[in-house]
Write a protein that holds these residues in place. Sequence first.
Motif, PDB file in Angstrom:
ATOM      1  N   LEU A 132       0.900  -1.089  -0.090  1.00 39.02           N
ATOM      2  CA  LEU A 132       0.057  -0.077  -0.056  1.00 39.02           C
ATOM      3  C   LEU A 132       0.771   1.406  -0.003  1.00 39.02           C
ATOM      4  N   ALA A 133       0.296   2.323  -0.560  1.00 41.55           N
ATOM      5  CA  ALA A 133       0.813   3.563  -0.598  1.00 41.55           C
ATOM      6  C   ALA A 133      -0.215   4.712  -0.067  1.00 41.55           C
ATOM      7  N   LEU A 183       7.512  10.496   4.459  1.00 42.10           N
ATOM      8  CA  LEU A 183       7.728   9.939   5.674  1.00 42.10           C
ATOM      9  C   LEU A 183       8.379   8.630   5.744  1.00 42.10           C
ATOM     10  N   HIS A 184       7.928   7.899   4.989  1.00 40.39           N
ATOM     11  CA  HIS A 184       8.376   6.610   4.867  1.00 40.39           C
ATOM     12  C   HIS A 184       8.310   5.971   3.372  1.00 40.39           C
ATOM     13  N   GLY A 185       9.425   5.390   2.766  1.00 36.94           N
ATOM     14  CA  GLY A 185       9.503   4.584   1.434  1.00 36.94           C
ATOM     15  C   GLY A 185       9.291   5.807   0.497  1.00 36.94           C
ATOM     16  N   GLY A 186       8.443   5.926  -0.167  1.00 37.94           N
ATOM     17  CA  GLY A 186       8.490   6.870  -1.235  1.00 37.94           C
ATOM     18  C   GLY A 186       8.155   6.279  -2.544  1.00 37.94           C
ATOM     19  N   THR A 187       8.209   4.918  -2.689  1.00 39.49           N
ATOM     20  CA  THR A 187       7.762   4.337  -4.042  1.00 39.49           C
ATOM     21  C   THR A 187       6.736   3.097  -3.648  1.00 39.49           C
ATOM     22  N   ARG A 198       6.796   1.889 -11.296  1.00 34.61           N
ATOM     23  CA  ARG A 198       6.898   2.356  -9.974  1.00 34.61           C
ATOM     24  C   ARG A 198       6.105   3.580  -9.766  1.00 34.61           C
ATOM     25  N   LEU A 199       5.201   3.691  -8.646  1.00 37.30           N
ATOM     26  CA  LEU A 199       4.652   4.872  -8.433  1.00 37.30           C
ATOM     27  C   LEU A 199       5.024   5.698  -7.415  1.00 37.30           C
ATOM     28  N   LYS A 200       5.590   7.066  -7.740  1.00 41.48           N
ATOM     29  CA  LYS A 200       5.838   7.762  -6.467  1.00 41.48           C
ATOM     30  C   LYS A 200       4.499   8.519  -6.110  1.00 41.48           C
ATOM     31  N   PRO A 201       4.451   9.350  -4.872  1.00 42.06           N
ATOM     32  CA  PRO A 201       3.262   9.902  -4.422  1.00 42.06           C
ATOM     33  C   PRO A 201       2.520  10.540  -5.515  1.00 42.06           C
TER      34      PRO A 201
END
Length: 367
Positions: A132-133, A183-187, A198-201
């Motif tokens: 999840l993102a 705040l965490h990860g990013g991808t 790959r999905l960035k925010p």
Amino acid sequence: MDCAYFDAWRCRSCTLLETPYARQLAEQQASVERMLSALAWEPPFASAVAGFRNKAKMAVAGTVDAPTLGILAADGSGIDLQACPLHERPIQDAMPVLEALVREARLTPYDVPSRRGELKHLLLTASPDGELALRLVLRSSEAIARIRKRLAALLGALPLASVSVNLQPAHKAVLEGDEELVLHGGTLRMRVNDVPLRLKPRSFFQTNTAVAAGLYRQATAWIDEVDPASALDLYCGVGGFALHAARPGRRMAGVEVAAEAIDAAHESAAELGLDVAFSVGDATAVDLETGAAPELVVVNPPRRGIGPLAARLEASAARHVVYSSCNPVTLARDLQAMPSLVPVRGRVFDMFPHTGHAEVLVHLERR
């Protein structure tokens, strides 16, 4: 699809829910064919009728102790839709955890009528691998320290590959603001047809992963049948079409205005060992007139269509265009502006069951 929210008249967003799905699909196909005549149509690509949506955009309302996650009523009050059956199961399972986060971190829901509060939206995306993102859209940075304090517990409760905060201070109907704090990860790794997107925010991706996979497969099949020596993917996003269609000996490039998406596309190409020339730029300003113009162009624009790019494609040396559209009305308009590029085949992809929206893929050939 059974939906208690629809039956109780709490949410009527799925306007065609009472229409049998086979009829929905047939009527959608007929509507598109009326707008886009003289094509050879492939059978429509159907969706699952429930549990297909990989992204939840939940407006937050109510109070800190009794928040609602869902949509807003006409008066600005919240309608809780945590168990919406459109969403993939990992999203539905995550909703009680996110509601608890609102209470425990004291994230005051934003009240639209009074223009008070902090938390406006929770945006949650699920990957095919179950990760999840999460994005929290806040009015200000006031609550970030409290979110950080509970981050470890949140990561322990949910399979979160990315957590970020977006700041949207304006009181207007805009989902997100300009500032993003990871705040965490990013991808979020989005595996589609074994292509590791790959999905960035801030990255855009289709909300129906299974149908998006079918869309990429169909476009790739048409491109491989033509087998161009060079191809250009405009509005390429994170590189979905370009990475699927890249082949040894085929010069492939992609252009997208969002730098974050291009960074993601480069990362995916490197993992696959592909030489794709991704670059940040305005798709409508790409050079199509010189001798280096590609043989085939893929366009995947927003709902407004390609606008002035249509005339430039008409005047270009491109022999083929593969046009992926989420708006058949603007697609029909754009096709009229490219009379030398004749639509020869098309297919409807039902990204949004129970609504009148349609995704259409068309192959155009210069005559």
